[in-house]
Design a protein around this motif. Sequence first.
Motif, short mmCIF file in Angstrom:
data_model
loop_
_atom_site.label_atom_id
_atom_site.label_comp_id
_atom_site.label_asym_id
_atom_site.label_seq_id
_atom_site.Cartn_x
_atom_site.Cartn_y
_atom_site.Cartn_z
N ALA A 1 0.81 -1.23 0.00
CA ALA A 1 0.00 0.00 0.00
C ALA A 1 0.84 1.28 0.00
O ALA A 1 0.32 2.36 0.17
CB ALA A 1 -0.91 0.00 1.22
N HIS A 2 2.15 1.17 -0.16
CA HIS A 2 3.01 2.35 -0.11
C HIS A 2 2.99 3.08 -1.45
O HIS A 2 3.42 2.55 -2.47
CB HIS A 2 4.45 1.95 0.25
N THR A 3 2.49 4.31 -1.42
CA THR A 3 2.35 5.09 -2.67
C THR A 3 3.46 6.12 -2.86
O THR A 3 3.66 6.61 -3.96
CB THR A 3 1.01 5.87 -2.67
N VAL A 4 4.15 6.47 -1.78
CA VAL A 4 5.05 7.63 -1.84
C VAL A 4 6.18 7.42 -2.87
O VAL A 4 6.54 8.34 -3.60
CB VAL A 4 5.62 7.96 -0.44
N VAL B 1 7.36 -3.12 0.73
CA VAL B 1 7.35 -4.12 1.79
C VAL B 1 8.09 -5.38 1.33
O VAL B 1 7.82 -5.90 0.24
CB VAL B 1 5.90 -4.46 2.22
N THR B 2 9.03 -5.84 2.18
CA THR B 2 9.79 -7.04 1.82
C THR B 2 9.63 -8.13 2.88
O THR B 2 10.35 -9.13 2.84
CB THR B 2 11.29 -6.69 1.68
N GLN B 3 8.70 -7.90 3.82
CA GLN B 3 8.50 -8.88 4.89
C GLN B 3 8.19 -10.25 4.28
O GLN B 3 7.37 -10.36 3.37
CB GLN B 3 7.32 -8.47 5.77
C1 B12 Z 1 4.85 6.07 5.06
C2 B12 Z 1 4.96 4.60 5.44
C3 B12 Z 1 3.78 3.87 5.51
C4 B12 Z 1 2.41 4.46 5.17
C5 B12 Z 1 2.27 4.46 3.64
C6 B12 Z 1 1.45 5.62 3.14
C7 B12 Z 1 1.53 5.75 1.68
N1 B12 Z 1 0.47 6.29 1.13
O1 B12 Z 1 2.51 5.37 1.03
C8 B12 Z 1 1.45 3.45 5.88
C9 B12 Z 1 1.17 3.95 7.29
C10 B12 Z 1 0.13 3.18 5.18
C11 B12 Z 1 2.35 2.22 5.99
C12 B12 Z 1 1.85 0.96 6.17
C13 B12 Z 1 2.64 -0.16 6.37
N2 B12 Z 1 3.98 -0.18 6.45
CO1 B12 Z 1 5.05 1.28 6.06
N3 B12 Z 1 6.34 2.74 6.03
C14 B12 Z 1 6.22 4.00 5.73
C15 B12 Z 1 7.59 4.69 5.89
C16 B12 Z 1 7.55 5.45 7.22
C17 B12 Z 1 7.99 5.65 4.78
C18 B12 Z 1 7.93 5.08 3.36
C19 B12 Z 1 8.08 6.22 2.40
O2 B12 Z 1 7.10 6.87 2.08
N4 B12 Z 1 9.32 6.53 1.98
C20 B12 Z 1 9.64 7.67 1.11
C21 B12 Z 1 9.76 7.23 -0.36
C22 B12 Z 1 10.03 8.47 -1.24
O3 B12 Z 1 10.87 6.36 -0.42
P1 B12 Z 1 10.82 4.98 -1.22
O4 B12 Z 1 9.54 4.30 -1.08
O5 B12 Z 1 12.05 4.23 -0.87
O6 B12 Z 1 10.93 5.45 -2.76
C23 B12 Z 1 12.13 5.87 -3.37
C24 B12 Z 1 12.98 4.74 -3.96
O7 B12 Z 1 12.89 3.53 -3.27
C25 B12 Z 1 12.54 4.66 -5.39
N5 B12 Z 1 11.34 3.92 -5.77
C26 B12 Z 1 10.31 3.46 -5.07
N6 B12 Z 1 9.43 2.85 -5.87
C27 B12 Z 1 9.91 2.96 -7.13
C28 B12 Z 1 9.43 2.49 -8.35
C29 B12 Z 1 10.16 2.73 -9.50
C30 B12 Z 1 9.66 2.22 -10.81
C31 B12 Z 1 11.39 3.43 -9.45
C32 B12 Z 1 12.17 3.68 -10.67
C33 B12 Z 1 11.89 3.88 -8.23
C34 B12 Z 1 11.13 3.64 -7.09
O8 B12 Z 1 12.33 6.01 -5.70
C35 B12 Z 1 11.72 6.68 -4.60
C36 B12 Z 1 12.24 8.09 -4.59
O9 B12 Z 1 13.65 8.13 -4.51
C37 B12 Z 1 8.56 3.48 5.92
C38 B12 Z 1 9.80 3.63 6.79
C39 B12 Z 1 10.83 4.49 6.15
N7 B12 Z 1 11.31 5.46 6.86
O10 B12 Z 1 11.19 4.27 4.97
C40 B12 Z 1 7.66 2.36 6.46
C41 B12 Z 1 7.92 0.93 6.02
C42 B12 Z 1 8.20 0.90 4.55
N8 B12 Z 1 6.64 0.27 6.29
C43 B12 Z 1 6.77 -0.93 6.74
C44 B12 Z 1 5.71 -1.78 7.11
C45 B12 Z 1 6.10 -3.11 7.72
C46 B12 Z 1 4.39 -1.41 6.93
C47 B12 Z 1 3.17 -2.25 7.30
C48 B12 Z 1 3.25 -3.73 6.94
C49 B12 Z 1 2.92 -2.05 8.81
C50 B12 Z 1 1.81 -2.90 9.38
N9 B12 Z 1 2.20 -3.94 10.10
O11 B12 Z 1 0.68 -2.62 9.13
C51 B12 Z 1 2.05 -1.52 6.54
C52 B12 Z 1 1.89 -2.16 5.16
C53 B12 Z 1 0.66 -1.83 4.52
C54 B12 Z 1 0.63 -2.47 3.17
N10 B12 Z 1 -0.40 -3.25 2.90
O12 B12 Z 1 1.52 -2.25 2.38
C55 B12 Z 1 8.23 -1.33 6.85
C56 B12 Z 1 8.65 -2.28 5.74
C57 B12 Z 1 9.61 -3.31 6.28
C58 B12 Z 1 9.95 -4.30 5.23
N11 B12 Z 1 11.21 -4.46 4.97
O13 B12 Z 1 9.12 -4.95 4.67
C59 B12 Z 1 8.93 0.06 6.87
C60 B12 Z 1 10.36 0.05 6.30
C61 B12 Z 1 8.93 0.52 8.34
C62 B12 Z 1 9.79 -0.37 9.23
N12 B12 Z 1 11.01 0.00 9.52
O14 B12 Z 1 9.35 -1.37 9.68
N13 B12 Z 1 3.66 2.55 5.87
#
Ligand code: B12
Length: 252
Positions: free
Chosen positions: A118-121, A176-178
Amino acid sequence: MEVNLTGIKPYGDTLDDGAVQLSFTLPIDYSDEAVEAARLLVQKMGFDNPKVVFSRDIGRGFSYFIVYGKAKESIDVTKVKVQKLKVNVMDKGEIEAFIKKDFGRNLNVVGACIESDAHTVGIDAIMNMKGYNGHKGLESYKGINAYNLGSQVSCEELAAKIIELKADAVLVSQVVTQKDIHIANLTKLVEILEAEGIRDRVLLVVGGPRIDNKFAQELGYDAGFGPGTYAEDVASYLVQELKRREREVIQE
Ligand code: B12
């Protein structure tokens, strides 16, 4: 300070002291025994002189620790190899000019965060108009029709959109990679695209915080992007690779 690249160690206070910081949770109530258990565990991991520098009760049945230790091992950086994506990263204006000159049509790019995730960011950072950290997303690019389907998109739904929109490229996000759920999701998509006979017709890209290019290719994707990616990184890859493939077809 002369660093020996054939045997580098973590750096704390002085070169080669091997100092590292580990943080972890133990699934036990907080107590003096829990603190000592954390210290002994780090010692068993092979670190010298472990010291618990921070510890806290984080709720019934759980305690949290930060432990300092000294690593014995070193690494020869000169022998480290990383499978990197070869791409000349252009800026937005250069990419738009490239598309205009080399394709003469708009490119259709479909993106989604698939299945249970569900991660959209992450996908929004790459695709949405606003982009990320001052870097505009693909929606803002002249010459790219960007379709961001959002999160929790099933592989079947994504495959149908790829066909409907005659996508040139597909951008998949997995955060999510769990329990290796990302591997199951990403593999499922490749299998569906193969079954539909469209895998070779699209450029298939995956991104996420725990994705790299080598891992993506092992799963049957064309490329993978990790943390810190901006729209221009992936757009540069898309236009150059699509062009390379077009030339290959013409030559055949
Ligand atoms: C915000 C967030 C949420 C929000 C999401 C809201 C939303 N609309 O996205 C909410 C609260 C809903 C949420 C829920 C959950 N989350 Co969450 N979440 C986060 C959090 C705090 C930030 C993620 C984020 O937005 N990062 C910012 C973006 C910009 O970074 P990014 O995703 O890495 O993207 C960058 C690159 O990776 C890349 N990229 C990403 N996708 C793509 C795709 C392409 C094509 C390309 C080219 C590049 C690219 O480019 C982006 C920009 O540079 C992280 C922790 C953290 N600090 O990272 C946990 C985290 C990701 N969540 C986690 C978990 C476990 C969950 C839940 C399972 C928790 C639960 N038990 O309910 C649920 C899952 C729900 C589900 N069904 O998916 C874990 C994942 C652990 C793992 N390894 O699996 C994390 C790491 C937290 C933790 N430390 O435990 N979460």
